[in-house]
Design an enzyme around this catalytic site. Structure first.
Site, PDB file in Angstrom:
ATOM      1  N   ASP A  50      -6.694  -6.735   6.273  1.00  0.00           N
ATOM      2  CA  ASP A  50      -5.678  -5.746   5.885  1.00  0.00           C
ATOM      3  C   ASP A  50      -5.574  -4.753   7.036  1.00  0.00           C
ATOM      4  OD1 ASP A  50      -4.313  -3.567   4.857  1.00  0.00           O
ATOM      5  OD2 ASP A  50      -5.248  -3.697   2.871  1.00  0.00           O
ATOM      6  N   HIS A  51      -4.451  -4.793   7.721  1.00  0.00           N
ATOM      7  CA  HIS A  51      -4.320  -3.992   8.936  1.00  0.00           C
ATOM      8  C   HIS A  51      -4.235  -2.490   8.658  1.00  0.00           C
ATOM      9  CE1 HIS A  51      -3.998  -3.413  13.083  1.00  0.00           C
ATOM     10  NE2 HIS A  51      -3.085  -4.290  13.401  1.00  0.00           N
ATOM     11  N   ARG A  52      -4.137  -2.114   7.374  1.00  0.00           N
ATOM     12  CA  ARG A  52      -4.186  -0.680   7.070  1.00  0.00           C
ATOM     13  C   ARG A  52      -5.602  -0.161   7.243  1.00  0.00           C
ATOM     14  NH1 ARG A  52      -2.143  -0.718   1.063  1.00  0.00           N
ATOM     15  NH2 ARG A  52      -3.679  -2.395   1.113  1.00  0.00           N
TER      16      ARG A  52
END
Ligand code: COA
Length: 536
Positions: A508-510
């Site tokens: 999850d690139h967040r």
């Protein structure tokens, strides 16, 4: 019957204004004073009332048009003779007859000016309350119903609307102060017809005022009568003041989708905020996993192409489908790939086969993959975290529980092995064997599938050279394991046969950056390549 064109009346100085709402439709019967359109300048929005009753024959404007005084608004069918109607019942300033195409310019509007203080109205029992927002500034033009201030009690926030339109001359409250019923809020300069303002007005009445007609429907000032601040039920046609419309525009909210709960069916800022809050909650809970602005896949009758049959989805398959969609939509995914040299690991694993048989356990690569994952999660904590629901925090976990995706006849299940970092290879082998068997038998309990920090999805026994697994939210990363195979690897001098295991990590690139994943993955591959590192 006669057909009349209803034009835009005097706009009180505004030149070209935008039509933000057309309130009537062709064929609709409208009453005198009923709103035809809502216009918006950068300072205020105003409703243009119909000067007489009739039936709408055609619309001359649409939402988004820019119009000015004298432009045709609608064609109206009215009872009686056209000319007589206009001359007897309505001032020529507001209505142009069909036979007289050039609209007559409006007479100057009434310019009776008075100053009125607006106090805090009845707060429904609330005593001293906090001013959490002042919505206007000195010099602002406010329309009736525009929010002046927002108050907050321990139970609700309340917007106090302007009881009449006017210009803000002075602010009597500030954010952070406390007010009670009767506290002065703002001093408004109010324009009104002479008859309504009367002798108490401090205004200068121009000579032509008697002949003048208020050009725009302006609610009559009602002295400084308090406006009840309670929440009223929504009506058929709701109204939003400029500040609410602005907020809705900023948030991309279509007000027709929102329920108006304000005074006299007006939208409040809380209506808009509440709508967005609910939408976010619905998306997060998966309720809106489909259809939330995403184009739907068209429904197709496949039988036109050949024989088909409908197979009912299992409950589990439907849950997995909803979860996958939710996870895919919520987490911006990135997938990285690498290969681990498991030649030594496999040699060791095979050497332990006899021991495994004695223990009655199947020792596959999985316990090694789990153990290495626990070490990498400890080494790179950004992988051992979850996004907090408030969108402002990361939940950092100080435990290491890892889920293992298991393919079962009913669908995919992910039982979780707890405290992987604290368990040995045999224990992990036993537990993963047992949990996989329990999953296939449909006997997993909810608690067996809760609390995972990271997931391993192994398709190694089936084949494939790589795949992009979907993150099992609220976890922030997942590992995909494909089939190991012998490959010629250059050792600096020569090609040597090595057993290479293809791995992928989706994250999850967040919560995780590419560099974090680089560190995690490199460490993981080095540990799997030399499991002695697990002892370090
Ligand atoms: N490369 C080559 N061989 C592999 C391998 C790999 N990456 N992983 C396992 N194998 C071998 C095993 O060693 C075993 O062979 P062996 O008996 O000669 O030792 C054989 O494949 C079967 O292993 P399996 O019984 O599948 O055990 P496992 O521990 O590897 O996997 C599960 C257990 C539960 C993960 C697995 O059975 C499963 O269900 N996987 C599906 C997961 C899935 O569907 N994911 C998709 C999510 S989208």
């Amino acid at each position: 019957m006669a057909i009349e064109i209803i034009p835009v009346p005097d706009l009180g100085g505004a030149d070209k204004v935008e039509v933000i709402e057309v309130c009537v439709a062709v064929g609709e019967r409208v009453e005198e004073e009923q709103s035809l359109v809502v216009l918006e300048t950068d300072k205020a929005s105003m409703e243009i009332p119909c000067p007489k009753g009739g039936t709408v024959v055609s619309l001359k404007v649409k939402e988004g048009d820019t119009i000015g005084e004298g432009d045709a608004l609608i064609e109206l069918e009215v009872a009686g003779d056209t000319v007589a109607d206009v001359t007897e019942a309505e001032p020529a300033a507001e209505i142009a007859v069909v036979e007289a195409p050039a609209p007559v310019v409006a007479a100057p509007a009434v310019a009776v000016v008075s100053k009125k203080m607006v106090p805090v109205p009845d707060l429904g029992g609330a005593d001293s309350v906090d001013v959490i927002e002042v919505c206007v500034a000195v010099g602002d033009e406010v329309a009736e119903g525009d929010s002046l201030i927002v108050l907050e009690t321990d139970k609700a926030s309340i917007e106090i609307p302007a009881p009449f339109a006017g210009k803000v001359l002075a602010l009597k409250v500030a954010e952070g102060t406390k007010v009670t019923v009767g506290t002065d809020i703002v001093l408004l300069q109010v324009e009104a017809p002479a008859t309504e303002v009367g002798e108490t007005s401090a205004a200068v009445v121009p000579a032509e005022a008697e002949a003048a007609i208020p050009a725009i429907k302006t609610p009559s000032p009602t002295a400084s009568a308090p406006v009840p601040a309670h929440i009223a039920a929504s009506g058929d046609k709701a109204y939003a003041g400029p500040s609410v419309r602005k907020l809705a525009r900023q948030m991309g909210v279509d007000l027709t989708e929102v329920a108006a709960t304000g005074l006299r069916s007006r939208y409040t800022k809380d209506d808009v905020r509440g709508y967005v809050k609910q939408l976010v909650a619905d998306v997060a809970s998966g309720k809106l996993s489909e259809g939330a602005g995403i184009p739907q896949v068209p429904e197709i009758d496949f039988s036109q192409f050949g024989d088909v049959e409908l197979v009912k989805m299992t409950k589990l398959k439907k849950i997995v489908a909803a979860n996958m969609t939710r996870n895919w939509l919520n987490a911006p995914h990135v997938t990285q790939f690498d290969e681990a040299d498991i030649t030594e690991l496999e040699a060791f694993r095979k050497s332990m086969k006899g021991e495994a048989e004695k223990r009655g356990v199947k020792l596959t690569p999985l316990p090694f993959l789990l153990k290495a994952a626990a070490a990498a999660l400890a080494a790179e904590p950004s992988f051992n975290a979850s996004m907090h629901a408030d969108g402002e925090h990361i939940v950092q976990k100080n435990y290491i529980h890892i889920g293992v995706a298991v393919a079962t006849p009913a669908g995919l299940m992910v039982p979780v092995i707890r405290d992987v970092d604290k368990k040995g290879l045999w224990e992990l082998a036993e537990e993963s064997n047992a949990l996989a068997a329990k999953a296939r038998a449909g006997k997993l309990l909810p608690r067996d599938m809760q609390g995972g920090c990271f997931t391993i999805s192994s398709l190694g026994a089936m084949g494939g050279t790589g795949f992009t697994p979907i993150v099992n939210c609220p976890e922030v990363a997942i590992m995909g394991v494909s089939k190991a195979q012998m490959k010629p690897i250059w050792n600096g001098t020569e090609f040597v046969p090595r057993n290479m295991l293809p791995l992928s990590v989706s994250y999850d690139h967040r919560a995780i950056n590419g560099a974090d994943c680089g560190k995690f993955f490199t460490y993981y591959v080095s540990v799997i390549g030399d499991i002695r590192k697990l002892l370090l």
